[in-house]
Structure formats: C-alpha cells, structure tokens
Write a protein that holds these residues in place. Sequence first.
Motif, PDB file in Angstrom:
ATOM      1  N   LYS A  51      14.822  47.861   5.939  1.00  0.00           N
ATOM      2  CA  LYS A  51      15.011  48.510   7.249  1.00  0.00           C
ATOM      3  C   LYS A  51      14.622  47.623   8.414  1.00  0.00           C
ATOM      4  O   LYS A  51      14.980  47.922   9.560  1.00  0.00           O
ATOM      5  N   ARG A  53      11.500  47.484   9.211  1.00  0.00           N
ATOM      6  CA  ARG A  53      10.540  48.421   9.803  1.00  0.00           C
ATOM      7  C   ARG A  53       9.123  47.851   9.739  1.00  0.00           C
ATOM      8  O   ARG A  53       8.738  47.313   8.705  1.00  0.00           O
ATOM      9  N   SER A 138      14.523  57.504   6.689  1.00  0.00           N
ATOM     10  CA  SER A 138      15.952  57.601   6.954  1.00  0.00           C
ATOM     11  C   SER A 138      16.576  56.235   6.648  1.00  0.00           C
ATOM     12  O   SER A 138      15.965  55.195   6.895  1.00  0.00           O
ATOM     13  N   ASN A 140      18.457  53.953   7.742  1.00  0.00           N
ATOM     14  CA  ASN A 140      19.042  53.156   8.825  1.00  0.00           C
ATOM     15  C   ASN A 140      18.145  51.953   9.086  1.00  0.00           C
ATOM     16  O   ASN A 140      16.967  51.962   8.726  1.00  0.00           O
ATOM     17  N   SER A 146      19.856  57.727  12.535  1.00  0.00           N
ATOM     18  CA  SER A 146      19.809  58.004  11.101  1.00  0.00           C
ATOM     19  C   SER A 146      21.215  58.237  10.561  1.00  0.00           C
ATOM     20  O   SER A 146      22.084  58.731  11.276  1.00  0.00           O
TER      21      SER A 146
HETATM   22 MG    MG Z   1      13.817  57.194  10.680  1.00  0.00          MG
END
Ligand code: MG
Length: 325
Positions: A51, A53, A138, A140, A146
């Motif tokens: 991700k 992230r 999610s 994405n 999302s």
């Molecule tokens: Mg999310």
Amino acid sequence: MTVRAPDQAAIAAGAQALAAGRLVGFPTETVYGLGADALDPDAVASVFRAKGRPTDHPLICHVADAAGAEALVAGMTPAARALADAFWPGPLTLVMHRAPAVPDAVTGGRDTVAVRVPAHPVALALLGAFGGPVAAPSANRFGRPSPTRARDVVEELGDAAAIVIDGGPCAIGIESTVVDMTTDPSQVLRPGRISAAQLSQVLGRPVAARASGPARAPGMLESHYAPGARVEVVDDPARAVQRAMAFSTAGEHVAVLAPGPLSDVPPGCTELGPAGSPDDYAARLYAAFRRADAEEVQVIIAVPPPAEGIGVAVRDRLARAAAGR
Ligand code: MG
Ligand code: TXA
C-alpha cells in the motif's frame, strides 16, 4: 494476480494463500480489503509495503465471529460485547485493549487493536476457511479512494495480492465506523454507516460523535480517500453550478457530483451523479472518483448529501478528499 469468481475453490485458494503468508484481495460489505494472516508479522509487513502505508497506521483485524475477537483482546467490556451483539457481522470496528498474541506490526505498537466481523458471505467464508484473524486495510494505495469493485483492487495494487476474490460491488461503499471502546465516553474515530446515535442507543449512554485529541486514529489524516482530481465541496447546488462554470470557462475539465439533478451544468462538464439518497451516494462515491480519474477530470465539484445517517460519513470522506490537493 488473478481475479476469481467467489466459488468454493477460490475461497480455498484464498485461505491457502493466507496460510502461506501471501496477500488476498476480498470483498466486504463496506469496501474491498487486502488481507494477510494477522498473526504473521512478515505477511503484515508486506501489506504495508504493497500500500505504501506508514507502518504506524494500524490495521483492522477481521474475524469470523465474536469468539474470534475475544482471542485478540484483553477481555471485551460489557459495552463492547453489547455493540458486537447488536452490529456484528456488520460495518462496525471496535478498538479494544489488545491481547499479547497480536503482533506489533498490526497495531503499530499500540496497546489497542481494532477488530470487526464483516457482513459479506465471501469474507465470512474466507475467514472460516482460514480459521484465524485476517489483518486487512482497504485495498488501495495509501491516500487513495478505497476499492469498491474487484477491478479497482487490480488497478490499485497490481500484483501485490496472490488472488482477488470478486464479490461484486460493495453494498455500503465507504469504510466501517471505527469506535474507540478504551475511552470514556467511547468515541467514534471514523464515521461510517453506523452512526454515533445508533451506538449510544444500544449502550444507553452517550458516544462522542468525533474523536478528541490529535491523531486518535492514525491514518485519519486530513488528506485521504482522494482521487487524482481536485475536489471542491459546495453545499448549495446553484453555487456548485457557478463554480463548475468558472472552472470550465478557465479551460479545466470539470465534473459534478450531487444528490439530485443539477440544472444548467456547463457543456463539457462530466456529470458523475445524481447520486441519490445518502446510502446511494456512499455506494457510488469512490466509483465516481475513479470514473473522474479515468476521464482525466481536473476538478470535481461535489454537493454533499445532508448530514444525517451515512451522510455524516460521506461528508467526512468528501472533506478529506478535498484536503490538501
Ligand atoms: Mg483505508
Ligand atoms: O470498512 C473497513 O473498515 C475496511 C474493510 C476492508 O474492512 N477496512 C479499512 O481499513 O478501512 P483501513 O486500514 O483502511 O482503515 C483502518 C482504520 C484507520 O483509520 C486506522 O487508523 C484505524 O482503523 N485503526 C486501526 N487500528 C486502530 C487502533 N488500534 N487504534 C485506533 N485506530 C485504529
């Protein structure tokens, strides 16, 4: 990655991939998730890599039932149990004190863990076949809308997932309500389909509709859920049309999204709606963002739904999409 129809063979293959430390894209009633074995820190680390992230943004653990949740937490309080009884399976995530079994990779090193039982037959079948908790954000890339369809997962994450199970479009379309059960009063960290008022009603006492204090929910950054286009939120439909006209006159490709039909939309303006009731608006929001991106829209003028029920959550996502682009 292969996209698979949601049959028994795909569920079995998904469970096997999870057990092998690989990632699986799967549908829930809210949005598609990118799942990993929650008890395997390496698998969880690969979710963050896929991700893009930050690792201090904790993941939600998905479980098949309340017993699965009990295994991840240091005891469910009577209030948490009451909400679980009322809303699970469903679009509600409970943040509770964690059990030692939950790896730091999932919680970002926090002493709490977020848990939910999703209300989607494919998600529940996958969780049942795997037999353990599945950490899933999610599906994405970080900061993006999302995914609400299997093809969105492919578009977002390419080959990161071993397989994506296609359960059709997500019925709710925006992410679950996240409520922190470790504070008094409990507080909604992220609004969703289940409102603070619904939570208060079950508990018989107030639940804060929004979090107090900075960064209660890491990942709830101001700028988030955003398409490539700039988003401008305009409450008044007539004013929204004026704004669309102004951008259009300036030579920008504009799109409009509104709960009802807009009159006098400028020529060349893409109409992403009307989005209908607040529930329809939520269900269509992220697909509308993706369509705007596909059509190389530069500015989206969004008239939000009324701030009732899921409308509160839709307005939250629109505001975050509008922030910082
Ligand atoms: Mg999310
Ligand atoms: O509907 C959903 O919740 C979807 C589907 C796939 O279940 N999942 C989802 O996950 O939206 P994600 O990772 O995109 O968002 C998780 C949210 C983040 O805002 C995160 O900060 C919050 O939950 N969260 C997770 N663990 C937390 C914790 N221990 N304390 C506070 N917030 C937490």
